[in-house]
Design a protein around this motif. Structure first.
Motif, PDB file in Angstrom:
ATOM      1  N   GLY A  83       0.807  -1.209   0.000  1.00  0.00           N
ATOM      2  CA  GLY A  83       0.000   0.000   0.000  1.00  0.00           C
ATOM      3  C   GLY A  83       0.834   1.249   0.000  1.00  0.00           C
ATOM      4  O   GLY A  83       0.523   2.226  -0.697  1.00  0.00           O
ATOM      5  N   THR A  84       1.932   1.245   0.772  1.00  0.00           N
ATOM      6  CA  THR A  84       2.802   2.418   0.840  1.00  0.00           C
ATOM      7  C   THR A  84       3.507   2.647  -0.492  1.00  0.00           C
ATOM      8  O   THR A  84       3.594   3.779  -0.982  1.00  0.00           O
ATOM      9  N   TYR A  85       4.031   1.567  -1.088  1.00  0.00           N
ATOM     10  CA  TYR A  85       4.659   1.692  -2.407  1.00  0.00           C
ATOM     11  C   TYR A  85       3.673   2.274  -3.430  1.00  0.00           C
ATOM     12  O   TYR A  85       4.018   3.182  -4.203  1.00  0.00           O
ATOM     13  N   LEU A  86       2.458   1.738  -3.433  1.00  0.00           N
ATOM     14  CA  LEU A  86       1.471   2.189  -4.419  1.00  0.00           C
ATOM     15  C   LEU A  86       1.065   3.643  -4.174  1.00  0.00           C
ATOM     16  O   LEU A  86       0.843   4.400  -5.131  1.00  0.00           O
ATOM     17  N   ALA A  87       0.969   4.040  -2.913  1.00  0.00           N
ATOM     18  CA  ALA A  87       0.613   5.427  -2.620  1.00  0.00           C
ATOM     19  C   ALA A  87       1.702   6.382  -3.097  1.00  0.00           C
ATOM     20  O   ALA A  87       1.414   7.423  -3.708  1.00  0.00           O
ATOM     21  N   TYR A  88       2.965   6.035  -2.835  1.00  0.00           N
ATOM     22  CA  TYR A  88       4.056   6.879  -3.343  1.00  0.00           C
ATOM     23  C   TYR A  88       4.090   6.861  -4.870  1.00  0.00           C
ATOM     24  O   TYR A  88       4.419   7.869  -5.511  1.00  0.00           O
ATOM     25  N   LEU A  89       3.772   5.730  -5.445  1.00  0.00           N
ATOM     26  CA  LEU A  89       3.730   5.637  -6.902  1.00  0.00           C
ATOM     27  C   LEU A  89       2.688   6.591  -7.472  1.00  0.00           C
ATOM     28  O   LEU A  89       2.949   7.320  -8.440  1.00  0.00           O
ATOM     29  N   GLY A  90       1.483   6.617  -6.878  1.00  0.00           N
ATOM     30  CA  GLY A  90       0.443   7.519  -7.357  1.00  0.00           C
ATOM     31  C   GLY A  90       0.821   8.970  -7.205  1.00  0.00           C
ATOM     32  O   GLY A  90       0.602   9.789  -8.113  1.00  0.00           O
ATOM     33  N   ALA A  91       1.420   9.335  -6.059  1.00  0.00           N
ATOM     34  CA  ALA A  91       1.815  10.724  -5.845  1.00  0.00           C
ATOM     35  C   ALA A  91       2.892  11.147  -6.827  1.00  0.00           C
ATOM     36  O   ALA A  91       2.843  12.250  -7.409  1.00  0.00           O
ATOM     37  N   SER A  92       3.888  10.287  -7.047  1.00  0.00           N
ATOM     38  CA  SER A  92       4.977  10.636  -7.962  1.00  0.00           C
ATOM     39  C   SER A  92       4.511  10.689  -9.404  1.00  0.00           C
ATOM     40  O   SER A  92       4.915  11.575 -10.169  1.00  0.00           O
ATOM     41  N   ALA A  93       3.660   9.730  -9.810  1.00  0.00           N
ATOM     42  CA  ALA A  93       3.155   9.737 -11.182  1.00  0.00           C
ATOM     43  C   ALA A  93       2.375  11.009 -11.465  1.00  0.00           C
ATOM     44  O   ALA A  93       2.515  11.624 -12.529  1.00  0.00           O
ATOM     45  N   ALA A  94       1.561  11.438 -10.503  1.00  0.00           N
ATOM     46  CA  ALA A  94       0.785  12.661 -10.695  1.00  0.00           C
ATOM     47  C   ALA A  94       1.697  13.877 -10.779  1.00  0.00           C
ATOM     48  O   ALA A  94       1.517  14.755 -11.635  1.00  0.00           O
ATOM     49  N   ALA A  95       2.700  13.943  -9.887  1.00  0.00           N
ATOM     50  CA  ALA A  95       3.601  15.098  -9.888  1.00  0.00           C
ATOM     51  C   ALA A  95       4.392  15.185 -11.188  1.00  0.00           C
ATOM     52  O   ALA A  95       4.509  16.270 -11.795  1.00  0.00           O
ATOM     53  N   ILE A  96       4.936  14.056 -11.638  1.00  0.00           N
ATOM     54  CA  ILE A  96       5.732  14.088 -12.867  1.00  0.00           C
ATOM     55  C   ILE A  96       4.837  14.294 -14.083  1.00  0.00           C
ATOM     56  O   ILE A  96       5.257  14.884 -15.092  1.00  0.00           O
TER      57      ILE A  96
ATOM     58  N   ALA B 232       3.191  20.782  -1.926  1.00  0.00           N
ATOM     59  CA  ALA B 232       3.507  21.402  -3.211  1.00  0.00           C
ATOM     60  C   ALA B 232       2.453  21.213  -4.293  1.00  0.00           C
ATOM     61  O   ALA B 232       2.261  22.105  -5.131  1.00  0.00           O
ATOM     62  N   LEU B 233       1.772  20.081  -4.333  1.00  0.00           N
ATOM     63  CA  LEU B 233       0.863  19.818  -5.454  1.00  0.00           C
ATOM     64  C   LEU B 233      -0.329  20.780  -5.512  1.00  0.00           C
ATOM     65  O   LEU B 233      -0.649  21.291  -6.602  1.00  0.00           O
ATOM     66  N   PRO B 234      -1.030  21.066  -4.404  1.00  0.00           N
ATOM     67  CA  PRO B 234      -2.114  22.051  -4.506  1.00  0.00           C
ATOM     68  C   PRO B 234      -1.621  23.436  -4.920  1.00  0.00           C
ATOM     69  O   PRO B 234      -2.294  24.140  -5.687  1.00  0.00           O
ATOM     70  N   ALA B 235      -0.435  23.817  -4.426  1.00  0.00           N
ATOM     71  CA  ALA B 235       0.122  25.109  -4.833  1.00  0.00           C
ATOM     72  C   ALA B 235       0.434  25.126  -6.328  1.00  0.00           C
ATOM     73  O   ALA B 235       0.217  26.133  -7.014  1.00  0.00           O
ATOM     74  N   ALA B 236       0.927  24.001  -6.843  1.00  0.00           N
ATOM     75  CA  ALA B 236       1.221  23.918  -8.276  1.00  0.00           C
ATOM     76  C   ALA B 236      -0.050  24.037  -9.103  1.00  0.00           C
ATOM     77  O   ALA B 236      -0.058  24.670 -10.170  1.00  0.00           O
TER      78      ALA B 236
ATOM     79  N   CYS C 143       7.139  24.795  -7.610  1.00  0.00           N
ATOM     80  CA  CYS C 143       6.360  23.830  -6.826  1.00  0.00           C
ATOM     81  C   CYS C 143       6.549  22.405  -7.341  1.00  0.00           C
ATOM     82  O   CYS C 143       6.700  21.458  -6.556  1.00  0.00           O
ATOM     83  N   LEU C 144       6.551  22.230  -8.659  1.00  0.00           N
ATOM     84  CA  LEU C 144       6.735  20.890  -9.209  1.00  0.00           C
ATOM     85  C   LEU C 144       8.164  20.405  -8.998  1.00  0.00           C
ATOM     86  O   LEU C 144       8.402  19.215  -8.777  1.00  0.00           O
ATOM     87  N   GLY C 145       9.136  21.324  -9.058  1.00  0.00           N
ATOM     88  CA  GLY C 145      10.508  20.952  -8.727  1.00  0.00           C
ATOM     89  C   GLY C 145      10.632  20.469  -7.293  1.00  0.00           C
ATOM     90  O   GLY C 145      11.370  19.529  -6.993  1.00  0.00           O
ATOM     91  N   PHE C 146       9.889  21.082  -6.389  1.00  0.00           N
ATOM     92  CA  PHE C 146       9.897  20.705  -4.981  1.00  0.00           C
ATOM     93  C   PHE C 146       9.463  19.258  -4.787  1.00  0.00           C
ATOM     94  O   PHE C 146       9.982  18.543  -3.922  1.00  0.00           O
ATOM     95  N   THR C 147       8.510  18.802  -5.596  1.00  0.00           N
ATOM     96  CA  THR C 147       7.995  17.434  -5.442  1.00  0.00           C
ATOM     97  C   THR C 147       8.871  16.380  -6.114  1.00  0.00           C
ATOM     98  O   THR C 147       8.758  15.190  -5.785  1.00  0.00           O
TER      99      THR C 147
END
Length: 439
Positions: free
Chosen positions: A227-240, A307-311, A337-341
């Motif tokens: 679950g933790t891996y998948l959650a980080y995966l979703g956050a990173s995929a959205a940011a990139i 960072a994501l809401p600010a972006a 903001c996107l660089g921050f993530t």
């Protein structure tokens, strides 16, 4: 080879800077295409959907197929040699893009660029995690990721200046028969030789596990933390995804929305990316290390939540503004903001994964993130622009729609990662180094 390289900060940082230079030129070769989409569209009579496919999906096809097998090689063989082979492959691909005479040829050349760059992030992050073991990896990984952002800015700023210079210089040169965008791609390859030579002067870093038992398979190691891996995966995929959409379509939006030339668009967008993107990366890495030293659980997740809401807010201003100055200020904010993530997901994966599996784990992680962000982001914007938002402001609306969806899903995923790490209540594999830093 220096067997004590991990103990020497100068040697570790020399390697980090060499890897950052390689990441810079890889990003330059990948993003120069976004600056010249308009002349390519005109010369080859392409649609926005075809441009989106060329910029994103074509790049990611072989990238996706190769990154996990290459990650397996990263865990077993000389990582520096693997990166060198990749540099040669994507150099040939970029040259083929410059010489392509049809859309299918461009797509094939773009696929070769993706293949060459597939091993870079798994190999480089594995090297950095070993070189900085126990000293905090947020800052070196942030320097590495900031170099890619700097390369994207250099593609716009340097590429815009070079396009203007080529227009004056090329008529009397041996390259006079080539369109300016083709000449630009060929000239960019000079920096590839510099990066290759610098990396060749570095040694392979000893691996952290030393004489430790062979680690379990990657799926066994991840058991209990899916679950933790998948959650980080979703956050990173959205940011990139937000990064790729801004990189791919930002210059074109400036051209269409404010009647700029591609060269002028690059000269305006480039300094913003060069100045604010790396600053966001470095500040994000510093913040993650600072939160780790303070004992904050899931520092990478909280960086994304901030960072994501600010972006998204900055992206909305950029897409909706009719004033060029306001749009450029908003573009600076979204870039920061996107660089921050950007470092967050890579830092989390290195912390969660045993050293002997980091190449494969990072490869799989980057594969999925890249397929979602680069494979779908630019293409989706192009399709929305062609088929959903078809009015004069269609491209603006298409970009904003994709930014909004990505920011929402990414923030929710980051919150889930933070929740799961809090509930787990146990230290991750690399947290021993953080405890030493706090002591």
């Amino acid at each position: 080879m220096n067997p004590d390289m991990r103990a020497g900060p100068n040697g570790a940082w020399n390697l980090a800077l060499a890897l950052a230079m390689v990441h810079l030129v890889s990003s330059l070769d990948r993003h120069l295409l976004s600056l010249v989409l308009s002349p390519i569209k005109t010369e080859l009579s392409l649609s926005d959907t075809q441009l989106g496919f060329l910029h994103g999906t074509a790049y990611v096809l072989l990238y996706a197929a190769a990154i996990v097998p290459l990650g397996y090689l990263v865990d077993r063989f000389d990582r520096r040699r693997i990166i060198q082979a990749g540099i040669l492959a994507w150099t040939v691909g970029t040259a083929a893009c410059a010489l392509a005479q049809s859309y299918p040829q461009l797509v094939l050349a773009r696929m070769l660029v993706g293949l060459g760059q597939a091993a870079l992030v798994p190999a480089a992050t594995s090297l950095l995690a070993d070189s900085f073991a126990g000293r905090g990896i947020g800052k070196p990984i942030a320097v590495f990721t900031s170099a890619a952002t700097f390369g994207r800015g250099l593609a716009l700023l340097g590429g815009g200046a070079a396009l203007g210079w080529i227009g004056l210089w090329a008529p009397g040169s041996p390259l006079a028969s080539l369109a300016p965008w083709r000449t630009l791609l060929l000239l960019s390859l000079i920096l590839n030789l510099v990066a290759f030579a610098w990396l060749s002067a570095m040694d392979e870093t000893p691996r952290s596990q030393g004489n430790a038992p062979r680690p379990p398979g990657i799926f066994a190691a991840a058991a209990g933390r899916w679950g933790t891996y998948l959650a980080y995966l979703g956050a990173s995929a959205a940011a990139i995804l937000l990064v790729q959409v801004t990189a791919a379509w930002g210059p074109t939006l400036l051209v269409r929305g404010f009647d700029l030339t591609p060269a002028a668009s690059g000269l305006l967008f480039g300094p913003i990316v060069v100045g604010f993107g790396p600053a966001g990366n470095v500040f994000g890495g510093w913040a993650i290390d600072a939160l780790t030293r303070q004992g904050v659980r899931a520092p990478s997740a909280w960086a994304a939540v901030i960072a994501l809401p600010a972006a998204l807010f900055a992206g909305a201003v950029f897409c909706l503004s009719a004033d060029l100055v306001v749009a450029l200020c908003a573009l600076a904010a979204i870039t920061f903001c996107l660089g921050f993530t950007t470092p967050a997901g890579l830092v989390a994966i290195q912390r969660m994964t045993p050293p002997g599996l980091r190449g494969r784990a990072t490869g799989l992680f980057v594969l999925i993130v890249t397929m979602v962000s680069l494979g779908l982001g630019p293409l989706t914007v192009g399709w929305f622009s062609d088929h959903v938002f078809t009015g004069p402001a269609g491209l603006r609306q298409a970009i904003l729609a994709v930014l909004a969806l990505g920011a929402l899903l990414g923030t929710l995923s980051a919150l889930q990662a933070a929740r799961l790490e809090r509930l787990a209540g146990t230290d991750l594999p690399d947290d021993a180094g953080a405890r030493k830093l706090r002591a």
